[in-house]
Design a protein around this motif. Structure first.
Motif, PDB file in Angstrom:
ATOM      1  N   TYR A 160       1.003  -0.966   0.484  1.00 10.11           N
ATOM      2  CA  TYR A 160       0.048   0.053   0.180  1.00 10.11           C
ATOM      3  C   TYR A 160       0.496   1.191  -0.482  1.00 10.11           C
ATOM      4  O   TYR A 160       0.773   2.606  -0.854  1.00 10.11           O
ATOM      5  N   ILE A 161       1.711   1.422   1.267  1.00  4.78           N
ATOM      6  CA  ILE A 161       2.845   2.173   0.711  1.00  4.78           C
ATOM      7  C   ILE A 161       3.634   3.017  -0.104  1.00  4.78           C
ATOM      8  O   ILE A 161       4.089   3.873  -0.560  1.00  4.78           O
ATOM      9  N   THR A 162       4.014   1.588  -1.146  1.00  2.00           N
ATOM     10  CA  THR A 162       4.714   1.576  -1.905  1.00  2.00           C
ATOM     11  C   THR A 162       3.768   2.569  -3.228  1.00  2.00           C
ATOM     12  O   THR A 162       4.105   3.140  -3.321  1.00  2.00           O
ATOM     13  N   GLY A 163       2.639   1.872  -2.988  1.00  5.19           N
ATOM     14  CA  GLY A 163       1.454   2.518  -4.440  1.00  5.19           C
ATOM     15  C   GLY A 163       2.213   3.839  -4.270  1.00  5.19           C
ATOM     16  O   GLY A 163       1.580   4.770  -5.137  1.00  5.19           O
ATOM     17  N   LEU A 164       1.327   4.383  -2.718  1.00 12.03           N
ATOM     18  CA  LEU A 164       1.401   6.031  -2.524  1.00 12.03           C
ATOM     19  C   LEU A 164       3.012   6.712  -2.663  1.00 12.03           C
ATOM     20  O   LEU A 164       2.151   7.757  -2.991  1.00 12.03           O
TER      21      LEU A 164
END
Length: 612
Positions: A384-388
């Protein structure tokens, strides 16, 4: 959404739907270890070539298990300029579903297990409820085993029925098994003669005895009975024989084959998710993702090839578009304003100026993550935070266009220079593994720190450095010997000079940017171009001066034309008709050579560097 073995089949269609509708996918994996021999620092030696690094990871890391896989799909909401996210956290374990399935061996590293345990990782969900999987070769072998079982009686028919037209002959039965088979035949004769009894359950027996029963019944009773093997709660296998007519026999046979297909599908398990990602062709984003890619292919597709070039070809077939956010953050224009590219620190930095954190909402029915709680090292959260991070950096690239764009889609040509280049940890001058062609060649000043006893003589030192020169001759043609203190002082001076240049140049660029918002500028480039956005772009270096308003109006218009062409594919930034109108407006000032290529010396805005 947490996915384990018990709810995997029920939620599989949701996973397929999320993959299909996504603009891009973010992934992350958690492993049972990193290195089965060398320390991590040795495994990631700064002098490694891409080939050497691949061979090290292949040899020392592939016996570990990828037992948690995070997948986040991001779908752009064009009307509200936000992303809709669906997250999945898969627990994976290669549980044998029957005696014919592979019995996988894997290793664990105590430090990795301890680290995950301290992060609250639930190992019970892995070992008790993990989703099984098969790679392609294991799936093929299992299907062959099913086919062989169906045809083991005289090479025809199936386990439960042999065609009446097949050639029949008595089976050769070993002496020690003749009495056993005779008792089974007597029981079946009683079943056939007794009209009240419809079925007969035999006592549990060995696999060899079951095979003799099937072979004997196939020629002795070609019609009128149905034979199948079942299993008790204690995993004991036994045979059930039923009296059936031809119609009922065919019906049961179809049910049996359908059950076998379902078992095979369950055994393939999580590999079906990876196949769906591969077939989608969507952009797959990860952070420092070389190990994730290698484990995913090795575990769910096939063993890794020996040669690096073959590995690249294999990756291109499975994941045609990859993007590594660690490499992206380590590259211009991000390199000078992001000091720490670890995932947690990168996510925090991208919330601050000059970046704008993206607006992301969880889809209905999907749980949301709170970045303030930092659920690091849960694969779903890390994905998720990689996508952000990817969205924030991609949108930042849009600020260099004229006019600036707040939203850059995953299909924009602005991010294409970062495709299919995987970050190489700690390699000094080959920053990435190039999946689309030859890797960069090392141009290195090797630094060897040697500590030796004071009583050593000059001749001892001479022998030491002579041996070093011979063993490392492929890296350099000459060597310089200096004390460690001199080396540290020189590096400190270089670092101070670089820091001063960075601070001054970015302050000046920010001042110019605020002063002339509608005049494009390009951050100072300290790298060579290795890719191009369009097939007709001219290769070369772009102007490094941030004071672009001092250049002629023709140059500014020409850059605007190129920026317009780049934006035509950015569906989230502007509509296609609007982009074409703006391109047509500047068409007259665009100069072309006879082949149709743009003759301007300006090239693409950003690119991945040849060296660090």
């Amino acid at each position: 959404m947490e996915i384990i073995r018990s709810n995997f089949k029920d939620n599989l269609n949701k996973v397929y739907e999320a993959i299909e509708e996504a603009d891009f996918l973010a992934i992350d994996g958690e492993f049972s270890g990193i290195s089965d021999g060398p320390s991590v620092s040795t495994l990631t030696n700064g002098f490694d070539t891409p080939e050497e690094r691949y061979q090290k990871l292949k040899k020392h890391s592939m016996d570990f298990l990828l037992f948690q896989f995070g997948l986040c799909s991001f779908k752009s909401d064009h009307t509200e300029a936000k992303y809709i996210m669906k997250s999945f956290n898969f627990y994976i374990f290669p549980k044998p579903f029957n005696r014919s399935s592979p019995d996988v061996k894997f290793v664990c590293q105590s430090s990795s297990i301890d680290f995950l345990a301290n992060q609250g990782f639930d190992f019970n969900k892995v070992f008790r409820n993990g989703i099984p999987y098969l790679n392609q070769e294991e799936e093929r072998q299992l299907r062959e085993q099913y086919d062989e079982k169906r045809s083991q009686a005289n090479g025809a028919g199936t386990l439960s029925y042999i065609s009446p037209n097949a050639t029949k002959c008595p089976v050769t039965i070993p002496e020690d098994q003749k009495k056993f088979i005779e008792r089974v035949v007597e029981q079946i004769e009683d079943l056939i003669q007794n009209e009240e009894n419809k079925s007969l359950q035999l006592e549990p027996c060995t696999g060899f005895q079951r095979k003799l029963i099937y072979q004997t019944l196939s020629w002795k009773y070609p019609k009128g009975i149905h034979v199948e093997t079942l299993e008790t709660e204690k995993k004991e296998r036994y045979i059930v024989i039923s009296k059936v007519d031809e119609e009922e026999r065919k019906k049961r046979e179809q049910q049996k084959q359908a059950k076998e297909q379902e078992e095979l599908s369950d055994a393939v398990g999580f590999s079906r998710v990876i196949h769906a990602i591969a077939n989608s062709g969507k952009l797959v984003v990860g952070h420092n993702m070389l190990l994730d890619v290698m484990h995913t292919i090795h575990q769910f597709y096939c063993p890794l090839p020996e040669d690096l070039s073959e590995f690249k070809e294999l990756v291109a077939c499975v994941f045609p578009r990859l993007l590594d956010t660690k490499l992206m953050a380590s590259t211009q224009p991000f390199k000078e304003i992001i000091n720490n590219t670890s995932l947690a620190e990168l996510e925090k930095r991208l919330k601050k100026i000059p970046f704008n954190p993206p607006e992301v909402e969880s889809a209905e029915g999907f749980p949301s993550y709170d970045t303030a709680s930092e659920q690091l090292h849960e694969a779903g959260y890390d994905a998720y935070i990689t996508g952000l991070c990817f969205i924030s950096m991609a949108n930042y690239l849009g600020s260099f266009l004229s006019p600036p764009k707040d939203h850059v889609s995953a299909r924009s040509k602005l991010i294409e220079p970062f495709f299919n280049k995987l970050f190489l940890m700690r390699v000094m001058d080959i920053p990435y593994l190039n999946l689309e062609g030859p890797d960069l060649q090392p141009k290195r000043d090797h630094v060897l720190h040697v500590t030796f006893p004071k009583e050593w003589k000059t001749s001892d030192l001479y022998q030491l450095f002579s041996a070093f020169a011979v063993n490392t001759s492929r890296y350099a043609e000459s060597y310089r010997i200096q004390t460690y203190a001199e080396y540290v002082e020189k590096k400190h001076e270089e670092k101070q000079a670089k820091r001063k240049w960075t601070e001054d140049s970015w302050k000046e660029m920010e001042r110019k940017r605020l002063k002339t918002q509608y005049t494009p500028y390009i951050p100072q480039s300290r790298y060579y171009c290795v890719n191009s956005f369009t097939a007709t772009s001219t290769m070369g270096k772009r102007s490094m001066s941030p004071i672009q308003e001092e250049t002629g109006s023709d140059d500014i218009e020409e850059r605007e034309i190129q920026d317009t062409e780049l934006d035509e594919t950015d569906c989230c930034a502007e509509s296609v008709p609007e982009g074409r109108k703006r391109a047509k407006k500047f068409k007259k000032v665009k100069e072309q050579d006879p082949t149709g290529s743009i003759t301007s010396g300006s090239t693409e805005l950003f690119d991945v560097p040849d060296s660090w």
